[in-house]
Design a protein around this motif. Sequence first.
Motif, short mmCIF file in Angstrom:
data_model
loop_
_atom_site.label_atom_id
_atom_site.label_comp_id
_atom_site.label_asym_id
_atom_site.label_seq_id
_atom_site.Cartn_x
_atom_site.Cartn_y
_atom_site.Cartn_z
N TRP A 152 -12.42 -39.26 -6.49
CA TRP A 152 -13.06 -40.32 -5.73
C TRP A 152 -14.56 -40.16 -5.91
CZ3 TRP A 152 -9.24 -37.08 -4.08
CH2 TRP A 152 -8.01 -37.65 -3.75
N LEU A 153 -15.26 -41.27 -6.12
CA LEU A 153 -16.72 -41.26 -6.25
C LEU A 153 -17.33 -41.91 -5.01
CD1 LEU A 153 -17.05 -42.51 -9.95
CD2 LEU A 153 -17.07 -40.14 -9.13
N ILE A 154 -18.32 -41.24 -4.42
CA ILE A 154 -19.05 -41.80 -3.29
C ILE A 154 -20.54 -41.73 -3.61
CG2 ILE A 154 -17.24 -41.30 -1.60
CD1 ILE A 154 -18.82 -38.83 -0.72
N VAL A 155 -21.32 -42.63 -3.00
CA VAL A 155 -22.75 -42.71 -3.27
C VAL A 155 -23.52 -42.43 -1.98
CG1 VAL A 155 -24.62 -44.19 -4.12
CG2 VAL A 155 -22.29 -44.49 -5.01
N ALA A 156 -24.47 -41.52 -2.06
CA ALA A 156 -25.32 -41.19 -0.91
C ALA A 156 -26.49 -42.17 -0.86
CB ALA A 156 -25.79 -39.74 -0.99
N SER A 157 -26.18 -43.43 -0.59
CA SER A 157 -27.19 -44.49 -0.69
C SER A 157 -28.03 -44.65 0.57
CB SER A 157 -26.53 -45.83 -1.00
OG SER A 157 -25.76 -46.28 0.09
N ALA A 158 -27.44 -44.46 1.73
CA ALA A 158 -28.12 -44.72 3.01
C ALA A 158 -28.76 -46.10 2.98
CB ALA A 158 -29.13 -43.63 3.34
N ALA A 159 -28.10 -47.04 2.31
CA ALA A 159 -28.55 -48.43 2.21
C ALA A 159 -29.96 -48.56 1.62
CB ALA A 159 -28.47 -49.14 3.56
N GLY A 160 -30.36 -47.58 0.81
CA GLY A 160 -31.68 -47.64 0.16
C GLY A 160 -32.79 -46.98 0.95
N ALA A 161 -32.44 -46.14 1.92
CA ALA A 161 -33.45 -45.41 2.70
C ALA A 161 -34.12 -44.36 1.82
CB ALA A 161 -32.81 -44.75 3.91
N PRO A 162 -35.33 -43.91 2.20
CA PRO A 162 -36.01 -42.91 1.39
C PRO A 162 -35.36 -41.52 1.44
CG PRO A 162 -37.31 -43.43 3.34
CD PRO A 162 -36.16 -44.38 3.31
N LYS A 163 -34.59 -41.24 2.49
CA LYS A 163 -33.95 -39.93 2.63
C LYS A 163 -32.46 -40.04 2.35
CE LYS A 163 -37.18 -38.08 5.99
NZ LYS A 163 -37.34 -37.54 7.33
N PHE B 180 -25.09 -51.82 -4.55
CA PHE B 180 -25.63 -50.48 -4.76
C PHE B 180 -26.85 -50.51 -5.67
CE2 PHE B 180 -21.67 -49.37 -2.83
CZ PHE B 180 -22.00 -48.26 -2.07
N ALA B 181 -26.87 -51.41 -6.65
CA ALA B 181 -28.06 -51.58 -7.49
C ALA B 181 -29.22 -52.07 -6.64
CB ALA B 181 -27.77 -52.55 -8.64
N GLN B 182 -28.95 -52.94 -5.66
CA GLN B 182 -29.99 -53.43 -4.75
C GLN B 182 -30.51 -52.29 -3.88
OE1 GLN B 182 -27.98 -56.58 -2.70
NE2 GLN B 182 -28.04 -57.95 -4.48
N TYR B 183 -29.62 -51.40 -3.43
CA TYR B 183 -30.06 -50.25 -2.62
C TYR B 183 -31.02 -49.39 -3.43
CZ TYR B 183 -26.02 -51.17 0.49
OH TYR B 183 -25.10 -51.73 1.34
N GLU B 184 -30.68 -49.14 -4.71
CA GLU B 184 -31.53 -48.26 -5.51
C GLU B 184 -32.89 -48.89 -5.77
OE1 GLU B 184 -30.55 -44.94 -8.56
OE2 GLU B 184 -30.47 -46.85 -9.62
N GLN B 185 -32.95 -50.23 -5.83
CA GLN B 185 -34.23 -50.90 -6.04
C GLN B 185 -35.15 -50.77 -4.82
OE1 GLN B 185 -33.16 -54.89 -7.14
NE2 GLN B 185 -32.51 -54.30 -9.18
N LYS B 186 -34.56 -50.54 -3.65
CA LYS B 186 -35.35 -50.45 -2.42
C LYS B 186 -36.05 -49.10 -2.25
CE LYS B 186 -32.42 -53.68 0.09
NZ LYS B 186 -31.51 -53.87 1.22
N THR B 187 -35.61 -48.10 -3.00
CA THR B 187 -36.16 -46.75 -2.82
C THR B 187 -36.60 -46.18 -4.17
OG1 THR B 187 -35.70 -44.56 -1.91
CG2 THR B 187 -33.86 -45.65 -3.01
#
Length: 155
Positions: A73-84, A134-141
């Motif tokens: 299973w793959l999970i992403v530690a995105s925190a919706a694009g937060a800096p932490k 998820f691509a949008q989250y990465e663009q935010k941080t």
Amino acid sequence: MSGSFDNPAGSRGTRQPAGRVLRWLNKMMMSWIRRRGGTFMGMNALVLTTIGRKSGVERATPVGWFPGEDGSWLIVASAAGAPKNPAWYHNIAAHPDKVRIELAGRTVAVIAEQLHGPERERAWRQITAAAPRFAQYEQKTDRELPIIRLVRRSG
């Protein structure tokens, strides 16, 4: 290469979700996942249980997941694009061999490993094709969003 948990915090991003409403929503989502399994809001979801890095207390969090190779299973530690990175990322980093997931009415003991290099890139393409948010989250941080592979623990 996979393994080490070494993802630094960024310097910009969206506000990390927090507070009483989020805790209530997470409880509702976990109850839903445990009772009905499968998906939540159109996404595969599981309950991730970690051991607190500082407290040593079990912590459960609902997270979206994507199918990995060999039944992982793959999970992403995105925190919706937060800096932490989210708290669960630090808990997994401290205790990668003490992680459990719940999905489809069963509990599975897993070992967590962070993906790096070409492995991460392949997984990232798969994840963003399936869930463009998820691509949008990465663009935010300005941090690279960690991808964690969960593999069934033997024994």
